[in-house]
Every structure is written in C-alpha cells, then in structure tokens.
Design a protein around this motif. Structure first.
Motif, PDB file in Angstrom:
ATOM      1  N   PHE A   1      13.886  -0.937 -13.132  1.00 28.94           N
ATOM      2  CA  PHE A   1      12.755  -1.163 -12.281  1.00 28.94           C
ATOM      3  C   PHE A   1      12.510  -2.357 -11.404  1.00 28.94           C
ATOM      4  N   HIS A   2      12.288  -2.102 -10.193  1.00 24.93           N
ATOM      5  CA  HIS A   2      11.444  -3.225  -9.599  1.00 24.93           C
ATOM      6  C   HIS A   2      10.180  -3.417 -10.077  1.00 24.93           C
ATOM      7  N   MET A   3       9.619  -4.441 -10.324  1.00 22.03           N
ATOM      8  CA  MET A   3       8.190  -4.769 -10.987  1.00 22.03           C
ATOM      9  C   MET A   3       7.275  -5.382  -9.887  1.00 22.03           C
ATOM     10  N   ALA A   4       5.968  -5.344 -10.276  1.00 19.44           N
ATOM     11  CA  ALA A   4       5.106  -6.126  -9.170  1.00 19.44           C
ATOM     12  C   ALA A   4       3.843  -6.072  -9.772  1.00 19.44           C
ATOM     13  N   TRP A   5       3.091  -7.068  -9.334  1.00 18.53           N
ATOM     14  CA  TRP A   5       1.498  -7.135  -9.629  1.00 18.53           C
ATOM     15  C   TRP A   5       0.829  -7.020  -8.548  1.00 18.53           C
ATOM     16  N   PHE A   6      -0.547  -6.145  -8.554  1.00 21.88           N
ATOM     17  CA  PHE A   6      -1.134  -5.971  -7.285  1.00 21.88           C
ATOM     18  C   PHE A   6      -2.666  -6.198  -7.966  1.00 21.88           C
ATOM     19  N   ARG A   7      -3.547  -6.504  -7.036  1.00 23.62           N
ATOM     20  CA  ARG A   7      -5.054  -6.665  -7.364  1.00 23.62           C
ATOM     21  C   ARG A   7      -5.928  -5.930  -6.440  1.00 23.62           C
ATOM     22  N   GLN A   8      -7.200  -5.487  -6.948  1.00 24.13           N
ATOM     23  CA  GLN A   8      -7.926  -5.064  -6.434  1.00 24.13           C
ATOM     24  C   GLN A   8      -9.495  -5.704  -6.702  1.00 24.13           C
ATOM     25  N   ALA A   9     -10.046  -6.232  -5.632  1.00 22.83           N
ATOM     26  CA  ALA A   9     -11.350  -6.748  -5.748  1.00 22.83           C
ATOM     27  C   ALA A   9     -12.355  -5.760  -5.436  1.00 22.83           C
ATOM     28  N   PRO A  10     -13.572  -5.796  -5.878  1.00 25.14           N
ATOM     29  CA  PRO A  10     -14.483  -4.727  -5.510  1.00 25.14           C
ATOM     30  C   PRO A  10     -14.853  -4.590  -4.014  1.00 25.14           C
TER      31      PRO A  10
ATOM     32  N   CYS B   1      -0.091  -3.880 -13.044  1.00 22.49           N
ATOM     33  CA  CYS B   1       1.255  -3.827 -12.953  1.00 22.49           C
ATOM     34  C   CYS B   1       1.843  -2.803 -12.166  1.00 22.49           C
ATOM     35  N   ALA B   2       2.984  -2.585 -11.755  1.00 25.57           N
ATOM     36  CA  ALA B   2       3.448  -1.420 -11.031  1.00 25.57           C
ATOM     37  C   ALA B   2       5.210  -1.442 -11.211  1.00 25.57           C
ATOM     38  N   ALA B   3       5.412  -0.204 -11.155  1.00 24.67           N
ATOM     39  CA  ALA B   3       7.224  -0.040 -11.244  1.00 24.67           C
ATOM     40  C   ALA B   3       7.709   0.725 -10.339  1.00 24.67           C
ATOM     41  N   ALA B   4       8.837   0.560  -9.816  1.00 25.06           N
ATOM     42  CA  ALA B   4       9.347   1.372  -8.994  1.00 25.06           C
ATOM     43  C   ALA B   4      10.968   1.183  -9.290  1.00 25.06           C
ATOM     44  N   ARG B   5      11.871   2.297  -9.067  1.00 23.00           N
ATOM     45  CA  ARG B   5      13.236   2.303  -9.257  1.00 23.00           C
ATOM     46  C   ARG B   5      13.841   2.099  -8.099  1.00 23.00           C
TER      47      ARG B   5
ATOM     48  N   ASP C   1      11.250  -6.848   2.784  1.00 19.85           N
ATOM     49  CA  ASP C   1       9.987  -6.597   3.659  1.00 19.85           C
ATOM     50  C   ASP C   1       8.996  -5.506   2.750  1.00 19.85           C
ATOM     51  N   TYR C   2       9.256  -4.749   1.972  1.00 16.96           N
ATOM     52  CA  TYR C   2       8.322  -3.850   1.293  1.00 16.96           C
ATOM     53  C   TYR C   2       7.975  -4.111  -0.163  1.00 16.96           C
ATOM     54  N   ALA C   3       8.389  -5.044  -0.756  1.00 19.56           N
ATOM     55  CA  ALA C   3       8.293  -5.277  -2.093  1.00 19.56           C
ATOM     56  C   ALA C   3       6.800  -5.095  -2.676  1.00 19.56           C
ATOM     57  N   LEU C   4       5.885  -5.539  -1.547  1.00 14.82           N
ATOM     58  CA  LEU C   4       4.440  -5.593  -2.188  1.00 14.82           C
ATOM     59  C   LEU C   4       3.599  -4.428  -1.438  1.00 14.82           C
ATOM     60  N   SER C   5       4.424  -3.443  -1.302  1.00 13.45           N
ATOM     61  CA  SER C   5       3.667  -2.397  -0.353  1.00 13.45           C
ATOM     62  C   SER C   5       3.229  -1.254  -1.633  1.00 13.45           C
ATOM     63  N   GLU C   6       2.128  -0.867  -1.901  1.00 12.50           N
ATOM     64  CA  GLU C   6       1.782  -0.305  -2.913  1.00 12.50           C
ATOM     65  C   GLU C   6       2.144   1.155  -2.856  1.00 12.50           C
ATOM     66  N   VAL C   7       2.282   1.772  -1.650  1.00 10.19           N
ATOM     67  CA  VAL C   7       2.636   3.098  -1.728  1.00 10.19           C
ATOM     68  C   VAL C   7       4.205   3.192  -1.822  1.00 10.19           C
ATOM     69  N   LEU C   8       4.766   2.306  -2.303  1.00 12.99           N
ATOM     70  CA  LEU C   8       6.511   2.483  -2.950  1.00 12.99           C
ATOM     71  C   LEU C   8       6.473   2.261  -4.449  1.00 12.99           C
ATOM     72  N   TYR C   9       5.248   2.408  -5.032  1.00  8.39           N
ATOM     73  CA  TYR C   9       5.201   2.112  -6.345  1.00  8.39           C
ATOM     74  C   TYR C   9       4.507   3.285  -7.026  1.00  8.39           C
ATOM     75  N   PRO C  10       5.450   4.272  -7.731  1.00  8.85           N
ATOM     76  CA  PRO C  10       4.927   5.522  -8.292  1.00  8.85           C
ATOM     77  C   PRO C  10       4.234   5.226  -9.748  1.00  8.85           C
ATOM     78  N   SER C  11       4.616   4.197 -10.462  1.00 10.01           N
ATOM     79  CA  SER C  11       3.990   3.955 -11.691  1.00 10.01           C
ATOM     80  C   SER C  11       3.187   2.941 -11.786  1.00 10.01           C
ATOM     81  N   TRP C  12       1.894   3.094 -12.523  1.00  9.23           N
ATOM     82  CA  TRP C  12       0.915   1.877 -12.606  1.00  9.23           C
ATOM     83  C   TRP C  12       0.277   1.952 -13.959  1.00  9.23           C
TER      84      TRP C  12
END
Length: 127
Positions: free
Chosen positions: A32-41, A95-99, A106-117
């Motif tokens: 997988f390609h892996m990533a970290w995302f965050r969400q503040a209130p 954390c998120a994963a995408a095959r 260009d799109y490594a930090l686009s959340e819509v491309l990650y199906p697993s969270w």
C-alpha cells in the motif's frame, strides 16, 4: 482488505514531540501507499504526510521540516514523528492506505483516493 489501528496520541505542550503509530493487519504494509491525515474540530480533513510503497515521502507545507513519516515493513507499522508541535497541530490524526494512486506526486495527500482508514488518535497541543 486491510485493518488500520492508530496509537500514540496524547496531550503535549507547544514545542513538544509525539510519535504516532499505525499498526497494519490483514495485509502487508508494503502492498500500500500509506498516509497520515488530520481533522481539527469544524475543519475539513487534510493530508499531513504520505509514503509511497517505494519509500518516497511527501509532506504538507504546514508540517514540512517538523514531521517525519516512516514505515517498518517487517513489523507492518507506519509512524509519524511529530516534533516542534504547535497549537494548530491539534486534531484527530488518521492513517490511511491505498493500493493505487495515479499521479502520486500530485495526489498523494488527497483523501478521496484512500479507501481504507483507521479510527484515529487524538493529538492536543497546548500553547
């Protein structure tokens, strides 16, 4: 199919450090390609850092030079080392994963491309 479980969040003063972990199961992290995302209130979820299957890393401008993403293929764990933390880093971290991600740079930090969270881990930085 993959299962992701984050840990390592907590409360620290500004200038402090934390290391987040994301344990991968039901599959191997190097698939997988892996990533970290965050969400503040009240805010949209944003990409923080990504790591390609080949180990190439990418960072959001807001964390460049302060955060480091890495992975341990043998242990199946993704990490996010966070140094020089600021109050504005306060958020739930996921954390998120995408095959597959076409146009990774260009799109490594686009959340819509990650199906697993994962479920997320809270980070609170006090000023």
């Amino acid at each position: 199919q993959v299962n992701l479980v984050e840990s390592g969040g907590g409360s620290v003063p500004a200038g402090g450090a934390l290391r987040l972990s994301c344990t991968v199961s039901l599959n191997t992290i190097d698939n997988f390609h892996m990533a970290w995302f965050r969400q503040a209130p009240g805010m949209k979820r944003e990409g923080v850092a990504g790591i390609h299957r080949d180990g190439t890393t990418i960072y959001a401008d807001s964390v460049q030079g302060r955060f480091t993403i890495s992975k341990d293929n043998a242990e199946n764990i993704l990490y996010l080392q966070m140094d020089s933390l600021k109050a504005e880093d306060t958020a739930m971290y996921y954390c998120a994963a995408a095959r597959i991600i076409k146009g990774y740079s260009d799109y490594a930090l686009s959340e819509v491309l990650y199906p697993s969270w994962g479920q997320g881990t809270q980070v609170t930085v006090s000023s």
